[in-house]
Design an enzyme around this catalytic site. Structure first.
Site, PDB file in Angstrom:
ATOM      1  N   LYS A  18      -9.457  -1.661   6.948  1.00 36.75           N
ATOM      2  CA  LYS A  18      -9.972  -3.025   6.791  1.00 36.75           C
ATOM      3  C   LYS A  18     -10.876  -3.352   7.984  1.00 36.75           C
ATOM      4  O   LYS A  18     -10.554  -3.026   9.123  1.00 36.75           O
ATOM      5  CB  LYS A  18      -8.804  -4.005   6.762  1.00 36.75           C
ATOM      6  CG  LYS A  18      -9.284  -5.426   6.856  1.00 36.75           C
ATOM      7  CD  LYS A  18      -8.424  -6.485   6.296  1.00 36.75           C
ATOM      8  CE  LYS A  18      -6.979  -6.564   6.656  1.00 36.75           C
ATOM      9  NZ  LYS A  18      -6.257  -7.233   5.573  1.00 36.75           N
ATOM     10  N   ASP A  38       3.999  -0.844  17.490  1.00 34.50           N
ATOM     11  CA  ASP A  38       2.636  -1.339  17.668  1.00 34.50           C
ATOM     12  C   ASP A  38       1.699  -0.131  17.699  1.00 34.50           C
ATOM     13  O   ASP A  38       1.834   0.719  18.591  1.00 34.50           O
ATOM     14  CB  ASP A  38       2.611  -2.100  19.001  1.00 34.50           C
ATOM     15  CG  ASP A  38       1.233  -2.636  19.340  1.00 34.50           C
ATOM     16  OD1 ASP A  38       0.254  -2.231  18.695  1.00 34.50           O
ATOM     17  OD2 ASP A  38       1.154  -3.459  20.267  1.00 34.50           O
ATOM     18  N   TRP A  71       0.856  -1.199   0.000  1.00 40.68           N
ATOM     19  CA  TRP A  71       0.000   0.000   0.000  1.00 40.68           C
ATOM     20  C   TRP A  71       0.891   1.249   0.000  1.00 40.68           C
ATOM     21  O   TRP A  71       0.588   2.234  -0.674  1.00 40.68           O
ATOM     22  CB  TRP A  71      -0.942   0.013   1.216  1.00 40.68           C
ATOM     23  CG  TRP A  71      -2.158  -0.859   1.027  1.00 40.68           C
ATOM     24  CD1 TRP A  71      -2.272  -1.923   0.180  1.00 40.68           C
ATOM     25  CD2 TRP A  71      -3.423  -0.726   1.694  1.00 40.68           C
ATOM     26  NE1 TRP A  71      -3.524  -2.466   0.291  1.00 40.68           N
ATOM     27  CE2 TRP A  71      -4.250  -1.754   1.203  1.00 40.68           C
ATOM     28  CE3 TRP A  71      -3.926   0.134   2.654  1.00 40.68           C
ATOM     29  CZ2 TRP A  71      -5.565  -1.935   1.632  1.00 40.68           C
ATOM     30  CZ3 TRP A  71      -5.238  -0.039   3.089  1.00 40.68           C
ATOM     31  CH2 TRP A  71      -6.048  -1.056   2.585  1.00 40.68           C
TER      32      TRP A  71
HETATM   33  N1  SAM Z   1      -1.210  -3.255   3.552  1.00 40.03           N
HETATM   34  C1  SAM Z   1      -0.055  -4.126   3.688  1.00 40.03           C
HETATM   35  C2  SAM Z   1       0.576  -4.233   2.339  1.00 40.03           C
HETATM   36  O1  SAM Z   1      -0.059  -3.827   1.378  1.00 40.03           O
HETATM   37  O2  SAM Z   1       1.695  -4.718   2.255  1.00 40.03           O
HETATM   38  C3  SAM Z   1      -0.434  -5.481   4.231  1.00 40.03           C
HETATM   39  C4  SAM Z   1      -0.823  -5.426   5.674  1.00 40.03           C
HETATM   40  S1  SAM Z   1      -0.963  -7.012   6.398  1.00 40.03           S
HETATM   41  C5  SAM Z   1      -2.475  -7.579   5.749  1.00 40.03           C
HETATM   42  C6  SAM Z   1      -1.425  -6.659   8.047  1.00 40.03           C
HETATM   43  C7  SAM Z   1      -0.310  -6.057   8.846  1.00 40.03           C
HETATM   44  O3  SAM Z   1      -0.839  -5.592  10.085  1.00 40.03           O
HETATM   45  C8  SAM Z   1       0.814  -7.029   9.208  1.00 40.03           C
HETATM   46  O4  SAM Z   1       2.005  -6.630   8.595  1.00 40.03           O
HETATM   47  C9  SAM Z   1       0.921  -6.906  10.730  1.00 40.03           C
HETATM   48  O5  SAM Z   1       2.243  -6.898  11.201  1.00 40.03           O
HETATM   49  C10 SAM Z   1       0.255  -5.558  10.975  1.00 40.03           C
HETATM   50  N2  SAM Z   1      -0.190  -5.366  12.346  1.00 40.03           N
HETATM   51  C11 SAM Z   1      -1.013  -6.165  13.074  1.00 40.03           C
HETATM   52  N3  SAM Z   1      -1.170  -5.665  14.309  1.00 40.03           N
HETATM   53  C12 SAM Z   1      -0.450  -4.512  14.363  1.00 40.03           C
HETATM   54  C13 SAM Z   1      -0.229  -3.544  15.381  1.00 40.03           C
HETATM   55  N4  SAM Z   1      -0.778  -3.678  16.594  1.00 40.03           N
HETATM   56  N5  SAM Z   1       0.573  -2.494  15.116  1.00 40.03           N
HETATM   57  C14 SAM Z   1       1.138  -2.382  13.900  1.00 40.03           C
HETATM   58  N6  SAM Z   1       0.966  -3.257  12.889  1.00 40.03           N
HETATM   59  C15 SAM Z   1       0.175  -4.314  13.119  1.00 40.03           C
END
Ligand code: SAM
Length: 281
Positions: free
Chosen positions: A157, A92, A55
């Site tokens: 999302k 995070d 993204w």
């Molecule tokens: N939009 C991204 C792309 O196009 O490459 C893909 C995102 S992936 C579906 C979901 C992401 O959410 C993962 O990389 C995960 O590490 C991140 N994530 C989940 N919980 C999180 C948090 N509390 N803080 C930051 N990132 C988080």
């Protein structure tokens, strides 16, 4: 057949490879843009939960970026390979410190677009997964209220579930227009879809607390859930009757018996006597 082999047969997986995107998710954002014109007039943007970064790649392609002063901030728990014009923060988003570091590049100039593709690791415990996803979304909304310009756009999302209409109602308090969209690049078998919130109402909502414990509080947001009101004399004492009027207390045994005005036609003890008299016990 395992998940990996299905992914590799997926047309969007292959197209992502061909076009140099780090993930097939890039097409979800591109399809959302073709429906909602997300990038029109956007110079600054925040990409929450951004790794591996497809993204952010789309944003870097579409927005005018200056490598010296990146106007795109990307955040994720996971480390991200650098992208020109994108400031990558590892952290995070539900932690206060990370939230603070996201805000600092936008102190003077707010962003016109915030996107969040966050998804926690699925545990398989449905309620827990839904709770963790909701925490991500709540934090994304809070951060958004601090970095988005009036009239700006927020995309996130969501997993459609029993709370979807409540979520919609809450987001409508912050944005003039809220839509839920499912790009064709998102598998039908997935409950995933995206909320596209346009025309941020801004000013009154700028200061949603970034504290973990507060949910959309700390501002003038009217509650979307109707208030619960306890009615009657809360002391439980009825002055005129000189008795405790507490529904959980039993009628005091020493109180003078008052016969009911409309007694039961055949109370159980009398019914039993009748049965006994008829020899039917
Ligand atoms: N939009 C991204 C792309 O196009 O490459 C893909 C995102 S992936 C579906 C979901 C992401 O959410 C993962 O990389 C995960 O590490 C991140 N994530 C989940 N919980 C999180 C948090 N509390 N803080 C930051 N990132 C988080």
């Amino acid at each position: 057949m395992g998940r990996l082999s299905r992914d590799k047969r997926d047309v969007f997986y292959r197209r992502a490879k061909e076009k140099g995107y780090r993930a097939r998710s890039a097409f979800k954002l591109l399809q959302l843009d073709s429906e909602f014109n997300l990038f029109e007039g956007v110079k600054r943007a925040v990409d929450l939960c951004a790794a591996p970064g497809s993204w952010s790649q789309v944003l870097a392609d579409r927005l005018d970026s200056d490598d010296a002063n990146p106007n795109i901030v990307a955040v994720d728990l996971q480390p991200m390979a650098p992208i020109d014009g994108v400031l990558c923060i590892q952290g995070d988003i539900t932690s206060y410190d990370t939230a603070r570091s996201i805000l600092s590049p936008f102190q003077t100039n707010r962003a016109e677009l915030v996107i969040c593709d966050g998804a926690p690791d699925v545990t398989g415990l449905h309620d827990l997964d839904e709770y963790l996803q909701a925490q991500l979304l709540i934090m994304a909304v809070k951060i958004t209220t601090h970095v988005l310009v009036d009239g700006g756009t927020f995309v996130a999302k969501i997993f459609r579930g029993r709370h979807a209409s409540q979520l919609y109602a809450q987001l409508r308090l912050l944005f003039d227009r809220v839509s839920i969209a499912k790009p064709t690049s998102s598998r039908n078998s997935s409950l995933e879809s995206f909320v596209v919130c346009q025309q941020f109402k801004g000013a009154p909502y700028f200061n949603l607390s970034l504290d973990q414990d507060t949910v959309l509080e700390g501002s003038d947001i009217p509650p979307a859930v109707p208030p619960f009101l306890a009615c009657g004399d809360l002391s439980g004492w009825d002055e005129s009757e000189q008795v405790m009027m507490d529904a959980d207390k039993s009628y005091p045994i020493e109180q003078d018996y008052v016969a009911p005005i409309a007694p039961p036609i055949l109370p159980p003890h009398q019914a039993q006597n009748v049965q006994k008299a008829n020899g039917k016990e």
